[in-house]
Design a protein around this motif. Sequence first.
Motif, PDB file in Angstrom:
ATOM      1  N   PHE A  75     -32.628 -10.407 -28.391  1.00  0.00           N
ATOM      2  CA  PHE A  75     -33.640 -10.570 -29.435  1.00  0.00           C
ATOM      3  C   PHE A  75     -33.387  -9.713 -30.671  1.00  0.00           C
ATOM      4  O   PHE A  75     -33.437 -10.227 -31.791  1.00  0.00           O
ATOM      5  N   PRO A  76     -33.089  -8.420 -30.517  1.00  0.00           N
ATOM      6  CA  PRO A  76     -32.896  -7.604 -31.728  1.00  0.00           C
ATOM      7  C   PRO A  76     -31.630  -7.966 -32.510  1.00  0.00           C
ATOM      8  O   PRO A  76     -31.499  -7.619 -33.670  1.00  0.00           O
ATOM      9  N   ASN A  77     -30.699  -8.681 -31.876  1.00  0.00           N
ATOM     10  CA  ASN A  77     -29.383  -8.892 -32.471  1.00  0.00           C
ATOM     11  C   ASN A  77     -29.146 -10.273 -33.079  1.00  0.00           C
ATOM     12  O   ASN A  77     -28.110 -10.483 -33.702  1.00  0.00           O
ATOM     13  N   HIS A  78     -30.049 -11.226 -32.863  1.00  0.00           N
ATOM     14  CA  HIS A  78     -29.772 -12.573 -33.382  1.00  0.00           C
ATOM     15  C   HIS A  78     -30.763 -12.965 -34.470  1.00  0.00           C
ATOM     16  O   HIS A  78     -31.752 -12.285 -34.712  1.00  0.00           O
ATOM     17  N   ASN A  79     -30.476 -14.076 -35.097  1.00  0.00           N
ATOM     18  CA  ASN A  79     -31.314 -14.565 -36.196  1.00  0.00           C
ATOM     19  C   ASN A  79     -32.281 -15.652 -35.733  1.00  0.00           C
ATOM     20  O   ASN A  79     -32.651 -16.519 -36.513  1.00  0.00           O
ATOM     21  N   GLY A  80     -32.654 -15.610 -34.472  1.00  0.00           N
ATOM     22  CA  GLY A  80     -33.574 -16.609 -33.928  1.00  0.00           C
ATOM     23  C   GLY A  80     -32.899 -17.579 -32.985  1.00  0.00           C
ATOM     24  O   GLY A  80     -33.571 -18.296 -32.240  1.00  0.00           O
ATOM     25  N   PHE A  81     -31.575 -17.605 -32.993  1.00  0.00           N
ATOM     26  CA  PHE A  81     -30.815 -18.524 -32.151  1.00  0.00           C
ATOM     27  C   PHE A  81     -29.706 -17.750 -31.454  1.00  0.00           C
ATOM     28  O   PHE A  81     -28.917 -17.080 -32.104  1.00  0.00           O
ATOM     29  N   ASP A  82     -29.658 -17.845 -30.142  1.00  0.00           N
ATOM     30  CA  ASP A  82     -28.605 -17.198 -29.359  1.00  0.00           C
ATOM     31  C   ASP A  82     -27.537 -18.256 -29.089  1.00  0.00           C
ATOM     32  O   ASP A  82     -27.609 -18.999 -28.115  1.00  0.00           O
ATOM     33  N   TYR A  83     -26.561 -18.340 -29.987  1.00  0.00           N
ATOM     34  CA  TYR A  83     -25.563 -19.408 -29.935  1.00  0.00           C
ATOM     35  C   TYR A  83     -24.740 -19.369 -28.655  1.00  0.00           C
ATOM     36  O   TYR A  83     -24.354 -20.418 -28.129  1.00  0.00           O
ATOM     37  N   GLU A  84     -24.482 -18.177 -28.143  1.00  0.00           N
ATOM     38  CA  GLU A  84     -23.725 -18.051 -26.898  1.00  0.00           C
ATOM     39  C   GLU A  84     -24.520 -18.647 -25.727  1.00  0.00           C
ATOM     40  O   GLU A  84     -23.975 -19.387 -24.906  1.00  0.00           O
ATOM     41  N   ALA A  85     -25.812 -18.346 -25.655  1.00  0.00           N
ATOM     42  CA  ALA A  85     -26.663 -18.886 -24.586  1.00  0.00           C
ATOM     43  C   ALA A  85     -26.818 -20.400 -24.724  1.00  0.00           C
ATOM     44  O   ALA A  85     -26.842 -21.121 -23.718  1.00  0.00           O
ATOM     45  N   ILE A  86     -26.903 -20.883 -25.965  1.00  0.00           N
ATOM     46  CA  ILE A  86     -27.017 -22.324 -26.199  1.00  0.00           C
ATOM     47  C   ILE A  86     -25.744 -23.028 -25.708  1.00  0.00           C
ATOM     48  O   ILE A  86     -25.819 -24.053 -25.017  1.00  0.00           O
ATOM     49  N   GLN A  87     -24.588 -22.462 -26.034  1.00  0.00           N
ATOM     50  CA  GLN A  87     -23.315 -23.045 -25.599  1.00  0.00           C
ATOM     51  C   GLN A  87     -23.221 -23.073 -24.081  1.00  0.00           C
ATOM     52  O   GLN A  87     -22.829 -24.078 -23.489  1.00  0.00           O
ATOM     53  N   LYS A  88     -23.612 -21.981 -23.439  1.00  0.00           N
ATOM     54  CA  LYS A  88     -23.570 -21.898 -21.971  1.00  0.00           C
ATOM     55  C   LYS A  88     -24.514 -22.922 -21.346  1.00  0.00           C
ATOM     56  O   LYS A  88     -24.145 -23.608 -20.391  1.00  0.00           O
ATOM     57  N   ALA A  89     -25.709 -23.064 -21.900  1.00  0.00           N
ATOM     58  CA  ALA A  89     -26.673 -24.038 -21.376  1.00  0.00           C
ATOM     59  C   ALA A  89     -26.136 -25.459 -21.530  1.00  0.00           C
ATOM     60  O   ALA A  89     -26.273 -26.287 -20.622  1.00  0.00           O
ATOM     61  N   MET A  90     -25.503 -25.745 -22.667  1.00  0.00           N
ATOM     62  CA  MET A  90     -24.931 -27.078 -22.884  1.00  0.00           C
ATOM     63  C   MET A  90     -23.835 -27.373 -21.864  1.00  0.00           C
ATOM     64  O   MET A  90     -23.767 -28.477 -21.309  1.00  0.00           O
ATOM     65  N   GLU A  91     -22.989 -26.386 -21.601  1.00  0.00           N
ATOM     66  CA  GLU A  91     -21.913 -26.570 -20.619  1.00  0.00           C
ATOM     67  C   GLU A  91     -22.487 -26.799 -19.227  1.00  0.00           C
ATOM     68  O   GLU A  91     -22.049 -27.697 -18.506  1.00  0.00           O
ATOM     69  N   ASP A  92     -23.469 -25.984 -18.836  1.00  0.00           N
ATOM     70  CA  ASP A  92     -24.098 -26.144 -17.516  1.00  0.00           C
ATOM     71  C   ASP A  92     -24.780 -27.505 -17.395  1.00  0.00           C
ATOM     72  O   ASP A  92     -24.680 -28.172 -16.366  1.00  0.00           O
TER      73      ASP A  92
END
Length: 140
Positions: A75-92
């Motif tokens: 949360f403190p490090n992103h601009n509202g979107f966690d692109y790494e988590a989004i990519q991982k969720a898409m792959e899963d």
Amino acid sequence: MKRFFKFIFKLLLGLFLFSILLVVIYKWVPVPFTNLMLIRYFENPEEDIRHDWVPMEEISDNLKMAVIASEDQNFPNHNGFDYEAIQKAMEDNKKGKRVRGASTISQQTAKNAFLWPQRSWFRKGLEVYFTFLIELFWSK
């Protein structure tokens, strides 16, 4: 036909400006109720819609950190979107694993404060828009 398009343009412009105004107002004014609260009320009208806002200064720093740790460690490090988590969720999700999301606290706030819980691409698109506004106007 020209009047119709003019009306549609004015309607969309009005909704656009109203959405920005709401986000700016909610920076300082607690959200009085959410669409989710309204939906839950209509599902069970006997239940009261009540909540008491507590100033951030009155909430334990440990509780704040616990919420961030459980919901969105970046949360403190992103601009509202966690692109790494989004990519991982898409792959899963492509692999047929249990469908999971990658929403940040900002995205969850956008959904809960301004939108509705149904999963759809349209709602997700609006969530991106409101998340951008939240990150633009609100502090972390």
